[in-house]
Design an enzyme around this catalytic site. Structure first.
Site, short mmCIF file in Angstrom:
data_model
loop_
_atom_site.label_atom_id
_atom_site.label_comp_id
_atom_site.label_asym_id
_atom_site.label_seq_id
_atom_site.Cartn_x
_atom_site.Cartn_y
_atom_site.Cartn_z
N HIS A 29 1.00 -1.09 0.04
CA HIS A 29 0.00 0.13 -0.03
C HIS A 29 1.00 1.28 0.05
O HIS A 29 0.60 2.21 -0.72
CB HIS A 29 -0.87 0.31 1.17
CG HIS A 29 -1.89 -1.07 1.52
ND1 HIS A 29 -1.98 -1.95 2.77
CD2 HIS A 29 -2.89 -1.45 0.49
CE1 HIS A 29 -2.97 -2.61 2.42
NE2 HIS A 29 -3.67 -2.45 1.16
N LYS A 53 -16.74 -7.23 7.27
CA LYS A 53 -15.30 -8.07 6.89
C LYS A 53 -14.64 -8.37 8.19
O LYS A 53 -13.66 -9.36 8.04
CB LYS A 53 -14.37 -7.15 6.11
CG LYS A 53 -14.76 -6.96 4.76
CD LYS A 53 -13.53 -6.66 3.89
CE LYS A 53 -13.94 -6.78 2.30
NZ LYS A 53 -12.78 -5.97 1.42
N ARG A 102 -2.24 -6.13 -8.49
CA ARG A 102 -1.39 -7.11 -8.00
C ARG A 102 -1.10 -8.04 -9.31
O ARG A 102 0.11 -8.27 -9.63
CB ARG A 102 -1.19 -8.03 -6.86
CG ARG A 102 -0.56 -7.07 -5.48
CD ARG A 102 -1.07 -7.99 -4.14
NE ARG A 102 -2.46 -8.08 -4.34
CZ ARG A 102 -3.12 -8.14 -3.31
NH1 ARG A 102 -2.87 -8.15 -1.96
NH2 ARG A 102 -4.46 -8.44 -3.40
N SER A 140 -2.77 -7.96 2.98
CA SER A 140 -2.97 -7.91 4.23
C SER A 140 -3.46 -9.26 4.68
O SER A 140 -3.12 -9.69 6.04
CB SER A 140 -4.32 -6.85 4.39
OG SER A 140 -3.73 -5.72 4.14
O1 PNS Z 1 -8.62 -3.11 0.82
P1 PNS Z 1 -10.14 -3.61 0.31
O2 PNS Z 1 -10.76 -4.58 1.28
O3 PNS Z 1 -10.04 -4.28 -1.02
O4 PNS Z 1 -10.73 -2.46 -0.11
C1 PNS Z 1 -12.17 -2.51 -0.39
C2 PNS Z 1 -13.12 -1.22 -0.45
C3 PNS Z 1 -13.11 -0.77 0.93
C4 PNS Z 1 -12.29 -0.11 -1.24
C5 PNS Z 1 -14.41 -1.32 -0.98
O5 PNS Z 1 -15.05 -2.54 -0.31
C6 PNS Z 1 -15.53 -0.21 -0.79
O6 PNS Z 1 -15.18 0.86 -1.11
N1 PNS Z 1 -16.24 -0.23 0.31
C7 PNS Z 1 -17.03 0.88 0.67
C8 PNS Z 1 -18.57 0.31 0.27
C9 PNS Z 1 -18.90 0.57 -1.27
O7 PNS Z 1 -18.87 1.64 -1.64
N2 PNS Z 1 -19.18 -0.56 -1.89
C10 PNS Z 1 -19.75 -0.25 -3.41
C11 PNS Z 1 -18.45 -0.52 -4.30
S1 PNS Z 1 -18.49 -2.35 -4.97
#
Ligand code: PNS
Length: 183
Positions: A29, A53, A102, A140
């Protein structure tokens, strides 16, 4: 950039949002953030609280860790958000959501997320940056698994995160089960 008059451009859209769970933040990150700072004036690290999560670190713990890591980088803002990313983005001047890629395995999930966000807010673009080769295998999830099983994660996450992981996994098993991240 928006053109104001001939030869003059007003800087807009130079803020990027870097959303994620950051549970915990890794050098993968951090590499993306450092490279993004070469392109954008400001990067907002937006930590999703996403309770579904069941993160290892609470939103507050993740926020504090990331704030400490970037305390000497004034053009990085660290924040957390609940709910939809597009709603959070709407409160900022950012026009770009930044994500690291990645490998091809990341692509499908990222493609769906970027498309969904774009359909929710047509002004939001997702910019993908390839993870540096040194961190291709770092996530992570695998960091937590290795740390939980007693392996070393030094060099893959900042020292502060190494310490926090050690503290977490020192908790008695019963306590870990109670808070739901050891099943
Ligand atoms: O690090 P991650 O877990 O891959 O991040 C995922 C994240 C947090 C960017 C994504 O789950 C998110 O944007 N969550 C907020 C809810 C949302 O907006 N969902 C709609 C997008 S599909």
């Amino acid at each position: 950039m928006a053109k104001e008059k001939k030869g003059e451009y007003r800087d807009v859209g130079k803020i990027a949002i870097y959303p994620g769970s950051f549970d915990p933040i890794t050098y993968g990150h951090i590499d993306i953030i450092e490279r993004a700072l070469e392109i954008f004036d400001k990067v907002i690290i937006a930590i999703a609280e996403n309770a579904e999560k069941r993160p290892l670190f609470s939103a507050e713990e993740r926020l504090q860790m990331v704030k400490t890591i970037f305390k000497d980088t004034p053009n990085v803002i660290v924040d957390s958000f609940k709910g939809l990313l597009v709603d959070y983005v709407a409160k900022t001047n950012a026009k770009v959501s930044l994500r690291g890629l990645r490998a091809t395995s990341d692509f499908e999930y990222e493609f769906h997320m970027a498309s969904m966000n774009r359909s929710l807010n047509t002004h939001l673009d997702t910019l993908f940056m390839m993870t540096s080769k040194d961190y291709f295998f770092v996530s992570s999830r695998t960091i937590k698994e290795v740390a939980r099983l007693g392996g070393g994660v030094e060099g893959l996450v900042p020292d502060l995160v190494v310490r926090r992981l050690k503290e977490k996994f020192k908790l008695p098993v019963a306590k870990r089960k109670q808070i739901g991240w050891d099943d």
